[in-house]
Design an enzyme around this catalytic site. Structure first.
Site, PDB file in Angstrom:
ATOM      1  N   ARG A  16      46.882  21.190  54.672  1.00 48.74           N
ATOM      2  CA  ARG A  16      46.628  20.510  53.405  1.00 48.74           C
ATOM      3  C   ARG A  16      47.697  20.874  52.372  1.00 48.74           C
ATOM      4  O   ARG A  16      48.594  20.092  52.101  1.00 48.74           O
ATOM      5  CB  ARG A  16      45.214  20.874  52.895  1.00 48.74           C
ATOM      6  CG  ARG A  16      44.692  19.940  51.796  1.00 48.74           C
ATOM      7  CD  ARG A  16      45.225  20.216  50.411  1.00 48.74           C
ATOM      8  NE  ARG A  16      44.948  21.548  49.918  1.00 48.74           N
ATOM      9  CZ  ARG A  16      45.438  22.022  48.775  1.00 48.74           C
ATOM     10  NH1 ARG A  16      46.241  21.296  48.019  1.00 48.74           N
ATOM     11  NH2 ARG A  16      45.160  23.261  48.379  1.00 48.74           N
ATOM     12  N   ASP A  17      47.643  22.061  51.857  1.00 50.40           N
ATOM     13  CA  ASP A  17      48.580  22.478  50.819  1.00 50.40           C
ATOM     14  C   ASP A  17      50.008  22.520  51.356  1.00 50.40           C
ATOM     15  O   ASP A  17      50.966  22.209  50.651  1.00 50.40           O
ATOM     16  CB  ASP A  17      48.166  23.854  50.291  1.00 50.40           C
ATOM     17  CG  ASP A  17      48.821  24.208  48.978  1.00 50.40           C
ATOM     18  OD1 ASP A  17      49.575  23.384  48.446  1.00 50.40           O
ATOM     19  OD2 ASP A  17      48.592  25.322  48.483  1.00 50.40           O
ATOM     20  N   HIS A 206      45.499  33.351  46.301  1.00 53.31           N
ATOM     21  CA  HIS A 206      46.375  32.281  46.776  1.00 53.31           C
ATOM     22  C   HIS A 206      47.742  32.460  46.109  1.00 53.31           C
ATOM     23  O   HIS A 206      47.900  32.193  44.921  1.00 53.31           O
ATOM     24  CB  HIS A 206      45.754  30.926  46.394  1.00 53.31           C
ATOM     25  CG  HIS A 206      46.535  29.739  46.832  1.00 53.31           C
ATOM     26  ND1 HIS A 206      46.034  28.817  47.722  1.00 53.31           N
ATOM     27  CD2 HIS A 206      47.776  29.288  46.493  1.00 53.31           C
ATOM     28  CE1 HIS A 206      46.923  27.850  47.916  1.00 53.31           C
ATOM     29  NE2 HIS A 206      47.991  28.117  47.170  1.00 53.31           N
ATOM     30  N   HIS A 208      51.988  31.842  46.044  1.00 50.29           N
ATOM     31  CA  HIS A 208      53.187  31.129  46.466  1.00 50.29           C
ATOM     32  C   HIS A 208      54.359  32.112  46.466  1.00 50.29           C
ATOM     33  O   HIS A 208      54.377  33.069  45.702  1.00 50.29           O
ATOM     34  CB  HIS A 208      53.472  29.953  45.531  1.00 50.29           C
ATOM     35  CG  HIS A 208      52.560  28.787  45.771  1.00 50.29           C
ATOM     36  ND1 HIS A 208      53.019  27.539  46.119  1.00 50.29           N
ATOM     37  CD2 HIS A 208      51.216  28.678  45.739  1.00 50.29           C
ATOM     38  CE1 HIS A 208      52.005  26.716  46.289  1.00 50.29           C
ATOM     39  NE2 HIS A 208      50.888  27.388  46.053  1.00 50.29           N
ATOM     40  N   CYS A 239      53.504  22.681  45.117  1.00 51.05           N
ATOM     41  CA  CYS A 239      52.617  21.789  44.376  1.00 51.05           C
ATOM     42  C   CYS A 239      53.408  20.633  43.754  1.00 51.05           C
ATOM     43  O   CYS A 239      54.399  20.871  43.050  1.00 51.05           O
ATOM     44  CB  CYS A 239      51.899  22.564  43.271  1.00 51.05           C
ATOM     45  SG  CYS A 239      50.820  21.545  42.251  1.00 51.05           S
ATOM     46  N   ASN A 248      53.753  28.353  50.201  1.00 50.12           N
ATOM     47  CA  ASN A 248      52.778  29.431  50.170  1.00 50.12           C
ATOM     48  C   ASN A 248      53.288  30.612  50.992  1.00 50.12           C
ATOM     49  O   ASN A 248      54.220  30.482  51.784  1.00 50.12           O
ATOM     50  CB  ASN A 248      51.457  28.942  50.790  1.00 50.12           C
ATOM     51  CG  ASN A 248      50.851  27.793  50.022  1.00 50.12           C
ATOM     52  OD1 ASN A 248      50.118  27.978  49.074  1.00 50.12           O
ATOM     53  ND2 ASN A 248      51.178  26.570  50.448  1.00 50.12           N
TER      54      ASN A 248
END
Length: 299
Positions: A16-17, A206, A208, A239, A248
């Site tokens: 997803r991300d 979370h 990055h 993002c 990430n």
């Protein structure tokens, strides 16, 4: 002397991300091969996709098909921006729902065209209904440390937003360093405060790796008692609404760190590398994470 957790859960966000900002059009079958290879590696919690407008995030246009075709294994999470996204996700068969709000007003306005307060108020009835229906709800807190538009975020602002979601009875808080500006000191401080204030909820960090501080921030968070981390196999990500934000922290690099500290995850590092092999040929950029590159040199 601090103590580190004996066990850590990694929530894989690569499908997803990791892929949402990818320029190449990746086929549904290729995404499913990536997802299934990650499952074979032992990953039991994963963000599969997001039910967002294909106009803004075209890579996620096949969300319905991904949910329907992915093998059911562990906790599979889908990201939804609003009530419409939630309803579409539930119709596809999703059971575990993630919602997201940034601490920063400007970030939210550029991302979802709402202020932070407006976004939270819109989610209240949605989350209430999801909890009444027995769904797992994950609240993703963006720009928890720094905003690319507003600068540094005060810790009390992040804590206050987390408190609002706690009051809505969410199951998990995923607290994000959206543009990769956090350092070990601020990471320890914020997560120590969150763990002390909210001891009975799942708290996930979370990070990055924009400035290559991801692993040091994870180590600092471990010292603060965090035992859940979002990671992305291959270090994929970034993002669309945070200029300059890169991938990430890489699942394979985090696994190596945790294994070196004798922390158990139940995930096979070499099989994660094989999962990255599934998606790597379809990407617009090469995989440059440390453990992936080392594995290729040995071949």
């Amino acid at each position: 002397m601090f103590s580190l957790p004996k066990n850590v859960t990694l929530i894989e966000v690569g499908p997803r991300d990791g892929l949402q900002n990818e320029k190449n059009n990746i086929s549904t079958d290729s995404k499913l091969a990536y997802i299934h290879a990650l499952q074979k590696a032992g990953i039991k919690e994963m963000e599969l996709t997001s039910f967002v407008s294909p106009k803004w995030v075209p890579q996620m246009a096949d969300a319905d098909e991904i949910v329907r075709k992915a093998k059911k294994y562990g906790r599979q999470i889908v990201l939804t921006p609003n009530d419409k996204g939630v309803q579409t996700a539930l119709q596809a068969g999703a059971q575990n729902i993630a919602v997201f709000v940034g601490v920063s007003n400007t970030f939210n306005q550029k991302n979802i065209n709402r202020t932070t307060e407006e976004a939270v108020n819109a989610l209240r009835p949605v989350i209430k209904r999801l909890k009444q229906q027995g769904h797992f709800v994950r609240a993703c807190i963006s720009t928890a440390f720094h905003c690319p538009y507003e600068g540094w975020i005060k810790p009390e602002q992040t804590i206050a937003l987390c408190q609002q979601f706690i009051d809505m009875d969410v199951d998990e808080l995923s607290v994000a360093d959206t543009d990769g500006m956090a350092n070990p000191v601020v990471s320890y401080s914020l997560f120590n405060s969150l763990k002390e204030r909210f001891p009975h909820i799942l708290i996930t960090a979370h990070f990055h790796d924009t400035r290559k501080l991801g692993l040091t921030n994870i180590y600092a968070s471990l010292q603060a008692g965090v035992d859940r981390f979002d990671t992305s196999a291959g270090g994929l990500g970034g993002c669309p609404f945070a200029p300059g934000a890169t991938g990430n922290v890489a699942t394979e690099d985090v696994l190596y760190l945790l294994e070196s500290l004798d922390i158990h995850t139940g995930i096979d590092l070499q099989k994660v590398i094989l999962a990255v092999d599934e998606v790597a040929p379809h990407l617009s950029r090469p995989i440059t994470t440390a453990m992936y590159q080392l594995s290729k040199r040995k071949e």
